[in-house]
Design an enzyme around this catalytic site. Structure first.
Site, PDB file in Angstrom:
ATOM      1  N   SER C  10       0.802  -1.220   0.000  1.00 19.30           N
ATOM      2  CA  SER C  10       0.000   0.000   0.000  1.00 19.30           C
ATOM      3  C   SER C  10       0.839   1.276   0.000  1.00 19.30           C
ATOM      4  CB  SER C  10      -0.938   0.002   1.204  1.00 19.30           C
ATOM      5  OG  SER C  10      -0.187   0.083   2.392  1.00 19.30           O
ATOM      6  N   GLY C  11       2.127   1.143   0.274  1.00 14.76           N
ATOM      7  CA  GLY C  11       2.989   2.316   0.272  1.00 14.76           C
ATOM      8  C   GLY C  11       3.369   2.730  -1.147  1.00 14.76           C
ATOM      9  N   TYR C  12       4.165   3.771  -1.244  1.00 15.82           N
ATOM     10  CA  TYR C  12       4.498   4.285  -2.573  1.00 15.82           C
ATOM     11  C   TYR C  12       5.450   3.356  -3.322  1.00 15.82           C
ATOM     12  CZ  TYR C  12       2.191   8.701  -1.377  1.00 15.82           C
ATOM     13  OH  TYR C  12       1.275   9.669  -1.040  1.00 15.82           O
ATOM     14  N   CYS C 147      17.217   6.021  -1.609  1.00 16.21           N
ATOM     15  CA  CYS C 147      17.094   6.791  -2.850  1.00 16.21           C
ATOM     16  C   CYS C 147      18.154   7.877  -2.949  1.00 16.21           C
ATOM     17  CB  CYS C 147      15.690   7.396  -2.969  1.00 16.21           C
ATOM     18  SG  CYS C 147      15.125   8.247  -1.494  1.00 16.21           S
ATOM     19  N   ASN C 311      13.113   8.927  -7.414  1.00 18.24           N
ATOM     20  CA  ASN C 311      13.410   8.237  -6.154  1.00 18.24           C
ATOM     21  C   ASN C 311      12.614   6.951  -5.980  1.00 18.24           C
ATOM     22  OD1 ASN C 311      11.345  10.402  -5.933  1.00 18.24           O
ATOM     23  ND2 ASN C 311      10.972   9.481  -3.930  1.00 18.24           N
TER      24      ASN C 311
END
Lengths: 344, 344, 344, 344
Positions: C10-12, C147, C311
């Site tokens: 569910s995160g980016y 990143c 990133n």
């Protein structure tokens, strides 16, 4: 494999076309023209294509025959040279406004000048596949779409297909647009300190794209109002209209589901919970999807219909490539699978 | 009350000057010149001034004598006509780069051309009040400041005043800047779709504002690196330097407090909690404040020194008005009280 | 075809992984987990995936065996359950910070806590293919990359491979970052009115990603300074360093060309003309490319080395998928062909 | 000089009030309350006020009598404690929605709950000076305005004063808004990666501010549609309406000129040339101006009426201070002279 060329490859629509065509499994790009930039690498203008192609821009005068020609010239130029282009390729997809209207009189009315090649007008099919898919399948000449027109037409499409739009009431389409609509050439209004962060209603009545909406749906009092907002890509149409009496929200759900069922690039975005409840252009950058939504005020019979697109994709290059796919009997979605980004 | 005129009133620094001067209690603005826009209302160019002034731009040729002349011309023009301007006003504040460097040789080195009025160079005082306040008080001729130079000089000022900057180590100043630095004239790089959302390190070595920093602090290996980011106004200098040995963080706190004590537009922003812990240009738009901050790595003797400004205010028009105040013995902050906005 | 699952979908980074994997020709995604969102459609969280998948999030407790497990959990969680994950899949790519450092002591130093599964640390390969490609080819356990670390390592890589970085001089890496670096969970500092338009140097010394740079290149005085700017995606590293004596600019050109020759996602962006002269993160959104650039001051032996990335792609999900490709002997670029957009 | 206090000083409207009041020549600010932040400096929350005030937030329980109380509490709280506040000050300006509607029934209809202090409702005057100036002059209790309502009311005002709005046709108000409308408290939708760059039509029918527009102009079919766009401050109302027959464009010019003549914060922005042709919120940040514009389609009798404001100024704190000026017989513009910025 077919051989294609992009005439006017240095603009934003031309660049998007090149990005799509260079990755398309059925296409070889043999030329991209730019009179001003002839001899320079395409990637020096479209830096995302660096290490993807070593193609250089060539002069349009050097263009040879191809199977399909994409025209991405400034408005007005394609009609000047359409005979010449017609000799170079049997199939043409023209992204400009030159061949979108079937009627010479309507062209004159909205563009304020006589068309220079009126005999070609009825030969072109309007290149919005969601509206004209069957005609495009057998067409050799396909026009582009106005990006704002595409957003408004698609916002209305499910309700128009159902025959529910009340022709007595005005259709007011409020379109919010990003800066890439203005093209790759700068002007004083596109200077970043002036353009950044605007909410600028720059067109209230009489925008030329109105003509395309009226051509699509017939007699109807349609108005487009355009407001520039902070974005590079993206257009959101918020369309206010009245429906014929007696409808319920569940009827609209059915009409939308039916409309999108066999149109692979339409999506209905209407969630009751979560962050992602309505169509949102920003997640569509680079994608050919058109995201639709609606709200219905049953009591007053009024709808707010929404459509979000990337103006350079569904509103230009994406639809053009989709037309090419249809014209050749390929899968409609070939080379158009990028779904957009989240977050963006 | 003194009578002033702004030469070059149509640019961004000129517009800021006019905003400040029209509300200044000791000033009457008798003219704003623009050759191109002569005859049009100032508010048609600077729309924030609508209903604040009915002044029209006039041709610079029509300019008569005034008490103080603000020059906000493109770089290179003031030096061509400085004799003429000198006859119109005893006092001049020139915002351009033409009279910032005292040394003719340094001007030639950094600007790549001979100065056209070198005899005037030593007569100008560098117009950064935080650096030259006493000299400005008795000056008739004051230069402007380079906005990036101002940010870097102010970032370094507390430590330089304390004499702690290690002259053997390089000073690396990373400056992030908004688009208004480029001025009111558009260029291909300022076209919104290209400029929007950038992180673009456009100058790595040899930026001309470096000369102003070196003039301020003497022999030191100083480098400015400039990166454009998404903003219209604002500059943030993040300056890396080494200090002489033996210092503690509490020493730096004292040096900063001392430096800002009698400089009303400097503020130290160094909080341990909350959202607002470090200097931030966005809350300074329209304000003459310069917000300073620092972090000190005691072990390695290295500092990151921060300074946030509005490039058009503390980096241009705000400092110019502050100089005017000092030149006339008025309160330094007169007409410069707008504190910026939160949120912004 | 291999079977994969994304833990923490569910995160980016998890969303980017799902976008890439759902289109990957060699992969079947059998599960995406989210304890909080179990039972909801993936596209309700990642709206770009609507009409691309009908996958629903499942609880991590329901996870069965797969061929390769992607872990995209908040930092600290993977090390708590790594034994369990190791039983579910022979191959693991973990995007968190938990297994990036080989040394338990270094982990403790930079993360301020003892590692909970230190025996696993030496078994993981650092998942930056441009640095560790050969080791990754034969690895079963691969870490993600920080990143910012990825941007700095790649900025330095051509010069480090050439052996020219002067180990006596500090390496100062100024990284500008977008808001998606902070993850999908909001916090007071990510509230739009506060975060929008910032230039905020939020980390001056001691950022944890520094450890990854030092692990990559050995003893060197490296500092990372991070500044948030207005962007959702993107990181630009502007790295200041000194080279060993005697080098010329043409030597650097050769070193860069050599470094990128067999690394398909590196590009050298260093044009003398046109708008697109330097690396620029905004055209890389959604792309796995890392664009490199440099300027060399021969007289002082100093370089400004640039690297632009997305990133969430080269700095997270893109490199992770590239690692998967290498681990299976597939073409390194499989499923990673999206080139980014222009304009953007 | 009067003594004032701001209750709820930590929010965005409260911060704007404090900025205005601290510079107001007739006002002493004796307290700003925040239960959560009591004991901290106001400038730690509103960083623009650093070095402008050393005031600390106090608990609302410590509040003593003052001449005028500004209430900037979350909606619903003022009505709970209005008896208490009424004992502390004869004069109250409440920025919340609690006392904007005169009718208890309308409050219940739009806010979905019974009002807790209905006897106070008819005692408050609606605090939009352009609409209610004479009543405000003699009032002790003045409400705030809904920012969207203020933009729509002012867009309509010149035509409504002339009596030309066709009551048979719907009034469709499309309002574009920035993120500060949502207040200082974050929520998942205000997380920067989700909120940045949106074009999000989040409210189609039934927005609560509609009630204020209907109260202002009487029976009329009014709809507000709200679209979030990328901005922190600013609201632009684009209002579609029909006029009674027989009017000409020159009639509208006269109506607008008449309406603004004695309303110092209204400006008509309708230029035929130049960049600054229409109202634009971005130049109004921090300003109390409302910029109006219009286009008239004589043939169809339809108008697009425009109004740009800063939602935190003319839509909140600016109008509140203007009301205070009127209530005391001071110059209406006192302390409200900041004209906004160009560029911005």
């Amino acid at each position: 494999m077919i051989r294609t060329a992009v005439v006017g490859g240095s603009g934003y629509s031309g660049g998007e076309l090149l990005r799509l065509l260079l990755d398309h499994p059925q296409v070889e790009v043999v030329a991209a023209t730019s009179r001003r930039l002839a001899g320079t690498f395409v990637y020096q203008t479209h830096p995302n294509l660096r290490r993807r192609t070593t193609l250089k821009f060539t002069s349009p005068d050097q263009l040879g025959p191809v199977d399909l020609l994409f025209l991405a010239l400034p408005h007005g130029e394609a009609q000047q040279r359409i005979d010449e282009f017609g000799r170079l390729a049997r199939r043409i997809v023209d992204l400009s406004a030159d061949f979108r209207l079937r009627s010479e009189a309507e062209y004159q009315r909205w563009y304020g000048a006589a068309h220079l090649a009126p005999s070609w007008l009825p030969r072109f099919i309007y290149g919005l596949p969601e509206l004209e898919r069957e005609a495009i399948r057998s067409a050799d000449l396909v026009s582009g779409v106005g990006c704002n027109a595409a957003a408004v037409i698609l916002a209305l499409l499910p309700l128009a297909l159902a025959g529910w739009v009340d022709a007595e009431a005005p259709v007011l389409a409020e379109v919010k647009v990003g800066s890439s609509e203005g093209g790759a050439e700068g002007n004083p209004g596109s200077h970043h300190p002036e353009r950044s962060g605007v909410m600028r209603t720059f067109s209230t009545f009489g925008h030329r794209h109105t003509a395309e909406v009226m051509q699509a749906f017939g007699p109807q009092d349609v108005s487009l109002t355009l407001t520039s907002v902070e974005a590079v890509r993206g257009a959101l149409a918020t369309v206010h209209l009245r429906l014929s009496p007696g409808l319920r929200t569940q009827d609209l759900w059915q009409a939308y589901r039916k409309a999108i069922a066999d149109r692979p690039f339409l999506r209905l975005v209407k969630e009751s919970r979560g962050l992602q409840r309505v169509p949102e252009p920003k997640i569509l950058a680079g994608s050919n999807y058109a995201d639709l939504g609606f709200d219905f005020d049953e009591g007053r019979g009024r709808v707010v219909a929404l459509c979000a697109i990337d103006n350079l994709m569904k509103g230009a290059a994406g639809s053009a490539v989709q037309c090419m796919n249809l014209m050749h009997g390929w899968d409609e979605t070939l080379g158009l699978t990028f779904p957009g980004l989240h977050p963006a």
